[in-house]
Design an enzyme around this catalytic site. Structure first.
Site, PDB file in Angstrom:
ATOM      1  N   ASP A 192       0.853  -1.187   0.000  1.00  0.00           N
ATOM      2  CA  ASP A 192       0.000   0.000   0.000  1.00  0.00           C
ATOM      3  C   ASP A 192       0.890   1.239   0.000  1.00  0.00           C
ATOM      4  OD1 ASP A 192      -2.330  -1.490   0.083  1.00  0.00           O
ATOM      5  OD2 ASP A 192      -2.419  -1.512   2.264  1.00  0.00           O
ATOM      6  N   ASP A 251      -7.013  -1.318  -4.502  1.00  0.00           N
ATOM      7  CA  ASP A 251      -8.083  -1.019  -3.540  1.00  0.00           C
ATOM      8  C   ASP A 251      -9.051   0.015  -4.109  1.00  0.00           C
ATOM      9  OD1 ASP A 251      -6.793  -2.728  -1.767  1.00  0.00           O
ATOM     10  OD2 ASP A 251      -5.709  -1.107  -0.772  1.00  0.00           O
TER      11      ASP A 251
END
Length: 209
Positions: free
Chosen positions: A163, A177
């Protein structure tokens, strides 16, 4: 001659315009083409963008950890737009937006595989362009994070997802995401509008158009 008029019509001669008249007849259902190519095209684009972005992040931001509360790591992450957008690297063993933990990594991997199989099996039945885009976003995002699960440490099917996007008061996330979220929101909107996978629209009276 045998007595048959020369201009007698041929009873079994095909009418080349019959299919067109049939298609134009009121009430005749229109044949809708499959949107499988759109689903796969959107998914491949999302997957490629996700993989490329993660490769760049690992190569350039691996030493820049994300902000945790008021703690600022050293070296600090890259802050843009007056601190509204922060670029950093974080490894996530859970689901999208950091949901779950290390113990649930394999569970989320299995869920991702199930989602991908379901979308691939359903894609041939999709004739609606908006639904094709929504499922393509979902497929690309799920495949992007599954790629991390398979190939990144600590091991196959247990890998931690990269991330790198951080917003104020929001969990760290990545392009996969974002794609999953956008696809899910679009699906909710389409369902609320009564749009079906086959391209028809559900009407309050129970009919389809």
């Amino acid at each position: 001659m045998d007595g048959q008029p020369m201009d007698a019509p041929l009873l079994d001669a095909p009418d080349p315009d019959a299919p067109q008249r049939e298609a134009l007849r009121p009430g005749t259902p229109r044949r809708r083409s499959s949107r499988l190519g759109v689903v796969l095209g959107v998914a491949v684009f999302v997957l490629a963008a996700d993989i490329v972005s993660k490769v760049i992040v690992v190569a350039t931001l691996s030493d820049r950890r994300c902000l945790v509360g008021s703690f600022v790591p050293s070296p600090p992450p890259v802050r843009l737009l007056g601190g509204v957008l922060t670029l950093c690297e974080s490894r996530n063993p859970g689901a999208a937006f950091g949901i779950g933990g290390t113990s649930s990594t394999i569970v989320f991997t299995a869920i991702a595989v199930g989602v991908i199989i379901f979308i691939v099996r359903t894609a041939r039945q999709i004739h609606s362009l908006p639904w094709a885009i929504a499922l393509g976003l979902l497929l690309g995002g799920a495949t992007g994070n599954l790629t991390d699960r398979i190939f990144r440490s600590p091991g196959p099917l247990r890998g931690w997802v990269v991330d790198w996007i951080q917003l104020p008061h929001w969990p760290v996330f990545n392009l996969a995401d974002s794609s999953i979220t956008c696809g899910a929101v679009l699906m909710v909107l389409l369902a609320a509008q009564g749009r079906r996978l086959d391209g028809t629209r559900h009407r309050p009276g129970g009919g389809a158009g």
